[in-house]
Design an enzyme around this catalytic site. Sequence first.
Site, PDB file in Angstrom:
ATOM      1  N   LYS A  10       0.841  -1.194   0.000  1.00  0.00           N
ATOM      2  CA  LYS A  10       0.000   0.000   0.000  1.00  0.00           C
ATOM      3  C   LYS A  10       0.878   1.247   0.000  1.00  0.00           C
ATOM      4  O   LYS A  10       1.868   1.327   0.749  1.00  0.00           O
ATOM      5  CB  LYS A  10      -0.892  -0.027   1.246  1.00  0.00           C
ATOM      6  CG  LYS A  10      -1.860   1.132   1.385  1.00  0.00           C
ATOM      7  CD  LYS A  10      -2.698   0.949   2.643  1.00  0.00           C
ATOM      8  CE  LYS A  10      -3.757   2.027   2.802  1.00  0.00           C
ATOM      9  NZ  LYS A  10      -4.611   1.775   3.991  1.00  0.00           N
TER      10      LYS A  10
ATOM     11  N   SER B  23      -9.441  -0.680   7.414  1.00  0.00           N
ATOM     12  CA  SER B  23      -8.943  -0.541   6.052  1.00  0.00           C
ATOM     13  C   SER B  23      -8.147  -1.713   5.502  1.00  0.00           C
ATOM     14  O   SER B  23      -7.820  -1.725   4.325  1.00  0.00           O
ATOM     15  CB  SER B  23      -8.101   0.729   5.930  1.00  0.00           C
ATOM     16  OG  SER B  23      -8.910   1.870   6.071  1.00  0.00           O
TER      17      SER B  23
ATOM     18  N   SER C  91      -9.286   1.422   3.066  1.00  0.00           N
ATOM     19  CA  SER C  91      -8.504   2.198   2.133  1.00  0.00           C
ATOM     20  C   SER C  91      -7.399   1.405   1.442  1.00  0.00           C
ATOM     21  O   SER C  91      -6.763   1.908   0.508  1.00  0.00           O
ATOM     22  CB  SER C  91      -7.867   3.383   2.887  1.00  0.00           C
ATOM     23  OG  SER C  91      -6.984   2.926   3.900  1.00  0.00           O
TER      24      SER C  91
END
Length: 469
Positions: free
Chosen positions: A85, A184, A160
Amino acid sequence: MRDGPLGELHWLGVADAAEAIASRDLSPVELMQALLDRIDALDPRLNAFLRLDAGAAMAAARAAESEAAAGRLRGPLHGVPVGLKDIIDVAGLPTTCHSKILEGNVAAADAVCVEKLRGAGAIVVGKLSTHEFAIGGPSFDLPWPPARNPWNTDHHPGGSSSGSGSGVAAGLFPMALGTDTGGSVRNPASCCGIVGLKPTYGLVSRRGVFPLSFTLDHVGPMTRSVADNALMLAAIAGHDPLDPGSAAAARGHHAEALERGIRGLRVGFVRHFHEVDTPAEPEVTAALGHVMRTLQMEGAEVRDVTLPTLGEFGAVNRVILQSEAFAIHGKWLRERPGDYGELSRKRLLAGAFFGAGDYVQAQRRRLQMIAEVEAVLREVDVLLCASSMDPPCRIDVPADVDRTYPRQARTPFNVTGHPALAMMAGLSVDGLPLSVQFVGRYFDEATVYQVARAWERAAGTDRKHPPIV
């Protein structure tokens, strides 16, 4: 190099890939090339990557192949690709947080979790899409488009850690790192039908990860199977004296009970989360009931338990998260508000309106909630509850995103810091993943994995892949 076929290499799991590389039945170069070919074919539709580092990844694969040929394995993940990420630092690559604010922000060093993955032999493939600063998304007004769901690219992959979930589910890489402040890691795991763990608070160092909320942030593994998740957690867990939130916990044997079964385990079903607090879609309710009955058939004792309401947990999480996030972003919001996407700007600015008293009261209530969850976990071994209350919604209908995003039961365990795992509970009539969540005692990820593996083995969730070709 191989005596027999390993099947489609893009569906090869972490442990199987590592074992095949160690036995020289699989070349790390061959695996990397197969995944790069798949990324080239599918990522234009998925937008999982913000930056593919193909050259460095292939060079690392060639080095891993030479080391394996010489009998030198760096660790249990030797030669296995991983996606990260893009709020996690990788030396020499930009950490953009999917935002114009940090477009040219090149990391000087690896985050501790990346350093640990490399030490175990993993190969970084690239940086992955996220909601802007892990809070604003899915957004179409940022320098890069949002990631999409491989089960249906018109739908949201969750966030996310959206690129992490999408890419693992689509077979672009077998494992990824995400972060989890209000769910997330577990939201994309739920939407994309993979396994995502938010570890116990402090188990995994956050040094080198751009913060959203100092006291709620977690780094967690995302994989297609429970066993692979446990293997990845073992690589990244450990005390970091330079992370103020890091815990000096004993080294966990996270996979020790995976195949032990669950006969005699006590499972607390937090039924009121999805039946009373935030009523779930009927398909979700039915899937959770099926998980419960399956665990009973496997020998677990399931009983209903009661925790504080989702509304209370959500209010505490919101005050703490938005207050701490504003402390991080206040200067940029004053000086460069137009460089944020609309969604993240609105969500971050809300933190300006909380006072010190609000924050202190939220932290006081948080301690009470921790005590209440701890009391229940003295009576049961693990909790079973909803993750998402709906199947994934369309990504291009803002009203649907706004409606479904808060309809979840993940934030309670950011507030309390208990380990929580989300995974597939079934498929909707439209062929989209439904989800379930298992929650355990502090630093008892082993029991969470034990129950999750029992469900996975009974339901075959690790063998279900999206139809994307």
